[in-house]
Design a protein around this motif. Structure first.
Motif, mmCIF file in Angstrom:
data_model
loop_
_atom_site.group_PDB
_atom_site.id
_atom_site.type_symbol
_atom_site.label_atom_id
_atom_site.label_comp_id
_atom_site.label_asym_id
_atom_site.label_seq_id
_atom_site.Cartn_x
_atom_site.Cartn_y
_atom_site.Cartn_z
ATOM 1 N N HIS A 25 16.892 -24.489 4.724
ATOM 2 C CA HIS A 25 17.050 -24.372 4.817
ATOM 3 C C HIS A 25 18.945 -24.657 4.844
ATOM 4 O O HIS A 25 18.990 -24.719 3.848
ATOM 5 C CB HIS A 25 17.068 -24.705 6.594
ATOM 6 C CG HIS A 25 17.270 -26.529 6.999
ATOM 7 N ND1 HIS A 25 16.074 -27.039 5.899
ATOM 8 C CD2 HIS A 25 18.682 -26.980 6.465
ATOM 9 C CE1 HIS A 25 16.916 -28.465 6.027
ATOM 10 N NE2 HIS A 25 18.343 -28.636 6.822
ATOM 11 N N HIS A 31 21.062 -16.866 6.283
ATOM 12 C CA HIS A 31 20.739 -17.498 5.885
ATOM 13 C C HIS A 31 20.344 -17.436 4.123
ATOM 14 O O HIS A 31 21.610 -16.669 3.728
ATOM 15 C CB HIS A 31 19.677 -15.617 5.915
ATOM 16 C CG HIS A 31 18.418 -15.173 5.782
ATOM 17 N ND1 HIS A 31 17.348 -16.145 6.787
ATOM 18 C CD2 HIS A 31 17.636 -15.024 4.852
ATOM 19 C CE1 HIS A 31 16.138 -16.299 6.239
ATOM 20 N NE2 HIS A 31 16.613 -15.336 4.643
ATOM 21 N N THR A 33 18.211 -16.285 0.799
ATOM 22 C CA THR A 33 16.590 -16.891 0.264
ATOM 23 C C THR A 33 16.926 -16.540 -1.084
ATOM 24 O O THR A 33 17.745 -15.277 -2.103
ATOM 25 C CB THR A 33 16.378 -15.265 0.640
ATOM 26 O OG1 THR A 33 16.519 -15.045 2.520
ATOM 27 C CG2 THR A 33 14.856 -15.197 0.026
ATOM 28 N N ASN A 80 11.520 -18.179 4.411
ATOM 29 C CA ASN A 80 12.499 -19.220 3.946
ATOM 30 C C ASN A 80 10.724 -20.141 3.391
ATOM 31 O O ASN A 80 11.865 -21.992 3.182
ATOM 32 C CB ASN A 80 13.360 -19.613 4.222
ATOM 33 C CG ASN A 80 14.570 -18.926 2.846
ATOM 34 O OD1 ASN A 80 14.303 -17.807 3.043
ATOM 35 N ND2 ASN A 80 15.647 -18.908 3.977
#
Length: 122
Positions: A25, A31, A33, A80
């Motif tokens: 995180h 976000h 990834t 994730n």
């Protein structure tokens, strides 16, 4: 700031199984990834080694020879997360296990977790 948090380590007898989890995180809520997510381990007195890695598609993961056929890496990009299923554990698998994230699956990674300890007794 990217943070990785591992869980799932513990103590097992030889032949047992454990499943490690790692969640990524960001502190700013964005976000992230990573293209590559991987697992490393470091045993006492030894250098850190890559155990398994997987690119974003999840296809064609790769493994260290010492764990092939026993460990399985998987990813959940929506969450994730990356996982390491460890079966048929051996005492020589005892180590601190770290998840890592970066663009490429190499020994040098941008982001690391704090580690989770796996102890396998004979």
């Amino acid at each position: 700031q990217v943070e990785l948090a591992e869980s799932g380590g513990g103590s097992v007898q030889a032949g047992g199984s454990l499943r490690l989890s790692c969640v990524i995180h960001t502190t700013d809520g964005n976000h992230y990834t990573p293209y590559c997510m991987s697992w490393f381990r470091q045993a006492a007195g030894k250098e850190r080694e890559m155990v398994a890695g997987a690119y974003i598609s999840g296809n064609n993961p790769f493994y260290a020879d010492s764990v092939k056929g026993r460990f399985t890496i998987s990813r959940d990009n929506a969450e994730n997360s990356v996982y390491l299923q460890m079966n048929s554990l051996k005492p020589e698998d005892t180590a601190m296990y770290f998840c890592a994230a970066d663009t490429l699956c190499t020994q040098q990674q941008d982001y690391w977790g704090q580690g989770t300890l796996v102890t396998v007794s004979s």
